[in-house]
Write an enzyme that holds these catalytic residues in place. Structure first.
Site, mmCIF file in Angstrom:
data_model
loop_
_atom_site.group_PDB
_atom_site.id
_atom_site.type_symbol
_atom_site.label_atom_id
_atom_site.label_comp_id
_atom_site.label_asym_id
_atom_site.label_seq_id
_atom_site.Cartn_x
_atom_site.Cartn_y
_atom_site.Cartn_z
ATOM 1 N N ARG A 101 -18.247 -24.691 21.240
ATOM 2 C CA ARG A 101 -18.930 -23.933 22.303
ATOM 3 C C ARG A 101 -18.650 -24.662 23.604
ATOM 4 O O ARG A 101 -19.071 -25.818 23.774
ATOM 5 C CB ARG A 101 -20.433 -23.859 22.021
ATOM 6 C CG ARG A 101 -21.224 -23.344 23.196
ATOM 7 C CD ARG A 101 -22.645 -22.975 22.848
ATOM 8 N NE ARG A 101 -22.680 -21.724 22.125
ATOM 9 C CZ ARG A 101 -23.779 -20.984 21.929
ATOM 10 N NH1 ARG A 101 -24.942 -21.396 22.396
ATOM 11 N NH2 ARG A 101 -23.722 -19.852 21.265
ATOM 12 N N ARG A 289 -25.529 -13.658 11.782
ATOM 13 C CA ARG A 289 -24.641 -14.667 12.371
ATOM 14 C C ARG A 289 -24.032 -15.524 11.277
ATOM 15 O O ARG A 289 -22.833 -15.789 11.260
ATOM 16 C CB ARG A 289 -25.409 -15.550 13.375
ATOM 17 C CG ARG A 289 -25.815 -14.871 14.671
ATOM 18 C CD ARG A 289 -24.612 -14.456 15.504
ATOM 19 N NE ARG A 289 -23.742 -15.602 15.770
ATOM 20 C CZ ARG A 289 -23.921 -16.477 16.759
ATOM 21 N NH1 ARG A 289 -24.906 -16.311 17.611
ATOM 22 N NH2 ARG A 289 -23.079 -17.493 16.932
HETATM 23 N N1 CP Z 1 -26.851 -15.840 20.295
HETATM 24 C C1 CP Z 1 -26.536 -17.137 20.364
HETATM 25 O O1 CP Z 1 -25.369 -17.539 20.394
HETATM 26 O O2 CP Z 1 -27.617 -17.960 20.372
HETATM 27 P P1 CP Z 1 -27.597 -19.523 20.667
HETATM 28 O O3 CP Z 1 -27.173 -19.696 22.084
HETATM 29 O O4 CP Z 1 -28.990 -19.986 20.401
HETATM 30 O O5 CP Z 1 -26.607 -20.169 19.732
HETATM 31 N N1 NVA Z 2 -24.289 -14.561 27.789
HETATM 32 C C1 NVA Z 2 -25.102 -15.606 27.212
HETATM 33 C C2 NVA Z 2 -25.061 -15.554 25.720
HETATM 34 C C3 NVA Z 2 -25.944 -16.530 25.018
HETATM 35 C C4 NVA Z 2 -25.823 -16.483 23.541
HETATM 36 C C5 NVA Z 2 -24.624 -16.952 27.714
HETATM 37 O O1 NVA Z 2 -23.395 -17.172 27.789
HETATM 38 O O2 NVA Z 2 -25.457 -17.787 28.044
#
Ligand code: CP
Ligand code: NVA
Length: 306
Positions: A101, A289
């Site tokens: 991420r 998920r």
């Molecule tokens: N929807 C999602 O990716 O949630 P988190 O940011 O908590 O991982």
């Molecule tokens: N669009 C949001 C999604 C979170 C899961 C972000 O990038 O923060």
């Protein structure tokens, strides 16, 4: 050679449908897949906060018989300490896959360049592919099909919107995207979406006008301010207020269900009452998920045929 998942944009309809079917099968018959990652280690690199992604990957890897190592990179971007290409090469010495991420998609590209193991995008500023696969798994379970249904996204045009469009259009799901002026989806994604809609025979409407949303099976929304964006809420609240997903909008579109990837902000982008209503698929999305990601890992790392 590794097969990574940075976005689904180059996937065929057949391969993506097969992956979705695998996710459903893993959900329904987990015991059949509980050793597909036996002896394998997956590293989770997170530059941004996470609840759902981090926990569902960790527990999901465990359910496939593997081992998950969380690397907290929230103190500073990966590239500040060393080149992501070198991070990828180092992780390949020990691990069998990387889930990352990151703030910038380019970091994933470079990680992937250095790695000879699969890299899976767990969210960047452009895409959130694992989320989209889980969401269409929820649509499949709820409606029995994805092709021919209509997903309407309302709110900020962002990473989640991009992946919902890409995955949905490849699967033949009609799409409506409604955003305020100045908060549209990325231009390159709008072009890609047009091409995918034509190729896969799906309808696509992209507009700023909320009145145009007159029909949808599912209305989807996301936070108005994504991670890494420091716009103060007060500055955009007025602009986004007409785009709140609420009971009146559900009625306007004759929509049966509502989705939100979460974290959600009650009574901002979505009313709390709608989140808690029978129309809400939010917890199904969260549950899925793990199954969607397990299908991705089973296919890319566990070598399950799709
Ligand atoms: N929807 C999602 O990716 O949630 P988190 O940011 O908590 O991982
Ligand atoms: N669009 C949001 C999604 C979170 C899961 C972000 O990038 O923060």
């Amino acid at each position: 050679m590794q097969a990574s998942l940075l976005s689904f944009k180059d996937w065929s309809h057949e391969r993506l449908s097969n992956l979705l079917s695998l996710a459903l099968e893993i959900k329904q018959q987990p015991q059949k897949y509980n050793q597909v990652l036996a002896g394998k280690s997956i590293v989770g690199l997170f530059e941004k906060p996470s609840l759902r992604t981090r926990v569902s990957f960790d527990i999901g890897v465990n359910k496939l018989g593997g081992h998950f190592v969380y690397v907290d990179s929230r103190g500073e971007p990966l590239k500040k300490r060393e080149d992501p290409v070198d991070v990828g090469a180092n992780l390949s010495c020990w691990a069998d896959g990387v889930v990352a991420r990151v703030f910038e998609h380019q970091t994933l590209v470079e990680l992937d360049k250095g790695a000879d193991i699969p890299v899976i995008n767990a969210l960047c500023e452009m895409y959130h592919p694992c989320q989209a696969l889980a969401d269409y798994l929820g649509m499949l379970e709820t409606y029995g099909s994805v092709k021919g249904k209509t997903m309407a996204y309302v709110g900020d045009g962002n990473n989640v919107t991009h992946s919902l469009l890409i995955v949905g259009l490849i699967l033949g799901c009609h799409q409506v995207v409604v955003t305020p002026k100045g908060f549209e989806i990325d231009n390159s994604i709008a072009h890609l979406a047009n091409a995918l809609a034509t190729k896969h025979g799906a309808n696509l409407t992209i507009t700023n006008n909320i009145e145009e949303l007159t029909q949808a099976d599912i209305i989807y929304t996301d936070t108005w301010i994504s991670m890494g964006d420091d716009t103060p809420l007060a500055e955009i609240k007025q602009t986004f207020a007409p785009y709140q997903v609420n009971e009146a909008l559900m009625e306007q579109a004759n929509a049966k269900h509502v989705m939100h990837c979460q974290p959600a902000h009650r009574d901002l982008e979505i009313t709390g009452s709608l989140m808690d209503s029978d129309a809400s698929l939010l917890m199904l999305q969260s549950e899925n998920r793990m199954h969607a990601q397990n299908a991705i890992m089973a296919a890319l790392i566990g070598k399950v045929e799709i």
